[in-house]
Design a protein around this motif. Structure first.
Motif, PDB file in Angstrom:
ATOM      1  N   ILE A   8      -6.077   8.384   1.614  1.00  0.00           N
ATOM      2  CA  ILE A   8      -7.200   7.518   1.211  1.00  0.00           C
ATOM      3  C   ILE A   8      -6.914   6.088   1.679  1.00  0.00           C
ATOM      4  O   ILE A   8      -7.787   5.400   2.205  1.00  0.00           O
ATOM      5  CB  ILE A   8      -7.409   7.523  -0.329  1.00  0.00           C
ATOM      6  N   LYS A   9      -5.663   5.672   1.464  1.00  0.00           N
ATOM      7  CA  LYS A   9      -5.290   4.309   1.856  1.00  0.00           C
ATOM      8  C   LYS A   9      -5.462   4.132   3.371  1.00  0.00           C
ATOM      9  O   LYS A   9      -5.975   3.104   3.841  1.00  0.00           O
ATOM     10  CB  LYS A   9      -3.840   4.035   1.426  1.00  0.00           C
ATOM     11  N   ALA A  10      -5.058   5.151   4.113  1.00  0.00           N
ATOM     12  CA  ALA A  10      -5.174   5.059   5.572  1.00  0.00           C
ATOM     13  C   ALA A  10      -6.646   4.919   5.974  1.00  0.00           C
ATOM     14  O   ALA A  10      -6.983   4.136   6.871  1.00  0.00           O
ATOM     15  CB  ALA A  10      -4.555   6.297   6.228  1.00  0.00           C
ATOM     16  N   TRP A  11      -7.542   5.668   5.289  1.00  0.00           N
ATOM     17  CA  TRP A  11      -8.965   5.546   5.599  1.00  0.00           C
ATOM     18  C   TRP A  11      -9.478   4.150   5.266  1.00  0.00           C
ATOM     19  O   TRP A  11     -10.250   3.566   6.005  1.00  0.00           O
ATOM     20  CB  TRP A  11      -9.776   6.598   4.821  1.00  0.00           C
ATOM     21  N   GLN A  12      -9.025   3.636   4.123  1.00  0.00           N
ATOM     22  CA  GLN A  12      -9.463   2.285   3.746  1.00  0.00           C
ATOM     23  C   GLN A  12      -8.989   1.274   4.783  1.00  0.00           C
ATOM     24  O   GLN A  12      -9.748   0.414   5.227  1.00  0.00           O
ATOM     25  CB  GLN A  12      -8.898   1.912   2.369  1.00  0.00           C
ATOM     26  N   ASP A  13      -7.718   1.422   5.170  1.00  0.00           N
ATOM     27  CA  ASP A  13      -7.166   0.473   6.144  1.00  0.00           C
ATOM     28  C   ASP A  13      -7.879   0.572   7.481  1.00  0.00           C
ATOM     29  O   ASP A  13      -7.978  -0.401   8.230  1.00  0.00           O
ATOM     30  CB  ASP A  13      -5.656   0.725   6.332  1.00  0.00           C
ATOM     31  N   ALA A  14      -8.401   1.774   7.790  1.00  0.00           N
ATOM     32  CA  ALA A  14      -9.094   1.947   9.071  1.00  0.00           C
ATOM     33  C   ALA A  14     -10.548   1.494   8.992  1.00  0.00           C
ATOM     34  O   ALA A  14     -11.306   1.648   9.944  1.00  0.00           O
ATOM     35  CB  ALA A  14      -9.015   3.405   9.500  1.00  0.00           C
ATOM     36  N   GLY A  15     -10.947   0.995   7.808  1.00  0.00           N
ATOM     37  CA  GLY A  15     -12.284   0.411   7.692  1.00  0.00           C
ATOM     38  C   GLY A  15     -13.386   1.363   7.266  1.00  0.00           C
ATOM     39  O   GLY A  15     -14.566   1.030   7.344  1.00  0.00           O
TER      40      GLY A  15
END
Ligand code: C2E
Ligand code: MG
Ligand code: MG
Length: 555
Positions: A378-385
């Motif tokens: 989830i964090k990776a998706w958030q970081d990817a915008g």
């Protein structure tokens, strides 16, 4: 009368069992020579004293008081008593009363069974040979002997016997949650309850750990069913451990002489595998041994072994199934669903391995892996915008009850840097009903971390609606059983509507599972369902495919 008295004395003096007679208050009136020999006390020092002194401090107080209450005959398979030289000894004790003309107990008779004793070199406690030190029940060697004897009798009389082997379901949870002392106390109580439900011709034994056995001569198969049901019922009543009501169940495997085996070893093997089968099927039930079970048991063992390796070899992956807001068709979130890609056996669905993982305890490691993997994703998706999405993770019963649940969630959040509000835990009703207060406390602790909490498969469990208002949850997921035929079954439609209404009333978010058809979507939209998860919108997707949905829908 005098003759009776003299006869009574003579019998008492001659018997090999240790006998103590008290008045109704528990004051010792008489002991026989066997009792003197067993305890090392002579009558002069014991008569006139409170018999409780022999048992107090080394048994719990409740037990000591219970010895002299209503006069109902009782058998305690495992009791500690004090020897004159200060050591404790473990033995079986039977209590009966002699009643007066009004039927009230006037005297009590305590009998300690005469069997050989041996002294434990380590603890200094003496115990009956062939008996389990903790529970006082016969051990495996005595059971083997009695089964052997009964087989001989049955052979002569052309009769049958049944060997029931029973294991406590998820007993390790009791040890983990309450400590070993409480676990021991439970085993003792289980032994006492077993001893109470069997007949004199039966033998109850403790095999090892949480496994017990009952051997019973039978005239028909149904007789063994009756024993199994009695045992299941006796164990169902709550146990009081450390002031808490604890519930536990048995899985029972039954084998029959002569159909399943000719000797004790064969019968035991058969009963054990039948018991495993009962466990796999969810526990709290009995199963007979059947010949095709050996193959099944072998497969299961192999699966368990492969599953252990799968974690190490990183063969698990998470798929994500979108939850869509029907009004806007926007992906609001997703449920993380585990998949096992076994290099040999290919794609394995969770329905096949999660129950085995639960039973073997592997679910704890798998669950931790899922939690961490999802948080990092989830964090990776958030970081990817990508737009804000909340992901739900399934938590199994064993995980939910594990002491370190909060630590696992906390460290997954901390290590990934994810804010708690983007993580939702899914639990099912059945996890909550055994110990409602404990469950509420755990649920609240999860909420206090800042995570959302949903009840999965809602409507299929047994939870009483009266509890629902007390559960600190945020979401209800309607089980797909209430969605699949809403378009043609008015009753199902009414239930689905009622659940949506209930959620609204309780201020909960409501998610429908298993929506496959346009008609399902229309129905849910019309009735104000917040989110929909189902094949109509999407199957569970790989990370890459899910990302594509996100970008597409969130443009
Ligand atoms: P669940 O939590 O109720 O998950 C929903 C299941 O319904 C998923 O099955 C999903 O693929 C399926 N499903 C979704 N939409 C539809 C539909 O429109 N039609 C039909 N027929 N099915 C639909 P899946 O992935 O096979 O998972 C089965 C169960 O395994 C889950 O039920 C959950 O209880 C358990 N599970 C899955 N992943 C995990 C996990 O990571 N940990 C734990 N403890 N259990 C998991
Ligand atoms: Mg789920
Ligand atoms: Mg579900």
């Amino acid at each position: 009368m005098v003759e009776t008295e003299a006869l009574f004395s003579a019998v008492l003096d001659a018997t090999a069992d240790a006998v103590m007679v008290t008045d109704k208050a528990g004051t010792i009136r008489r002991i026989n020579p066997a009792f003197q020999k067993l305890t090392g006390f002579d009558p002069a020092t014991l008569v006139g004293r409170d018999a409780r002194e022999l048992f107090s401090e080394i048994n719990d107080a409740e037990f000591c008081d219970g010895l002299w209450d209503d006069g109902a005959p009782r058998h305690y398979p495992s009791v500690r008593s004090k020897h004159a030289d200060g050591r404790a000894q473990v033995h079986a004790l039977s209590m009966t009363s002699i009643n007066d003309v009004a039927g009230q107990p006037s005297q009590f008779v305590a009998v300690i069974l005469s069997e050989s004793f041996q002294t434990d070199a380590e603890t200094g406690e003496s115990r009956r040979i062939g008996h389990d030190a903790l529970t006082g029940l016969p051990d495996r060697s005595i059971l083997a002997d009695r089964v052997g004897q009964n087989i001989l009798n049955a052979k002569r009389a052309n009769k049958s016997i049944a060997l029931l082997v029973m294991g406590l379901d998820r007993f390790t949870l009791v040890n983990d949650a309450l400590g070993y002392a409480a676990g021991d106390q439970m085993l003792k109580e289980v032994a006492d309850r077993l001893a109470k439900v069997i007949r004199v011709s039966d033998t109850a034994a403790r095999l090892d750990g949480d496994k017990f056995a009952v051997m019973t001569p039978i005239s028909a198969i149904d007789d063994s069913v009756i024993v199994a049901e009695k045992v299941l019922n006796a164990i169902k009543k709550p146990f009081m451990l450390k002031g808490e009501e604890v519930f536990i169940t048995f899985s029972i495997g039954i084998s029959i002489y002569p159909t399943d085996g000719e000797d004790f070893d064969d019968l035991l093997k058969d009963s054990l595998s039948a018991m495993q089968y009962a466990k796999q099927d969810g526990g709290s039930q009995y199963r007979f041994f059947a010949s095709d079970m050996n193959a099944k048991a072998k497969n299961r063992l192999a699966l368990e072994k492969r599953m252990r390796n799968a974690l190490v070899n990183e063969e698990f992956v998470l798929y994500y199934q979108p939850k869509v807001e029907p009004k806007t068709d926007r992906v609001k979130g997703a449920e993380a669903l585990i998949r096992w890609i076994d290099p040999v056996h290919c794609f394995i669905n969770p329905g096949e391995f999660i129950p085995v993982a639960e039973e073997t305890g592997l679910i704890v490691d798998i669950g931790t892996w899922v939690m961490r993997k999802a948080c990092f994703q989830i964090k990776a998706w958030q970081d990817a915008g990508y737009g804000p999405i909340k992901i739900s993770v399934n938590v199994s019963s064993m995980q939910f009850k594990a002491k370190d649940l909060l630590d696992v969630v906390k460290s997954a959040l901390n290590d990934s840097g994810l804010e708690a509000k983007w993580l939702e835990l899914e639990i099912t009703e059945s996890m909550l009903m055994n110990d409602v207060e404990g469950a509420i406390a755990r649920m609240q602790a999860v909420r206090d971390l800042g995570c959302d909490l949903s009840i999965d498969d809602f409507g299929t469990g047994y939870s009483s609606l009266s509890y629902l208002g007390r559960f600190p949850i945020t979401t209800l997921k309607i089980d797909r059983a209430f969605i699949k035929d809403v378009q043609e079954n008015p009753n199902t439609a009414e239930i689905a509507r009622a659940i949506i209404g209930l959620s609204r009333g309780l201020n909960l978010e409501v998610v429908a599972e298993g929506a496959e058809l346009k008609e399902h979507i229309d129905f849910l939209k019309e009735n104000g369902c917040d989110s929909i998860q189902g094949f109509f919108y999407s199957k569970p997707l790989t990370v890459k495919d899910f990302e594509a949905k996100l970008t597409k829908i969130n443009v």
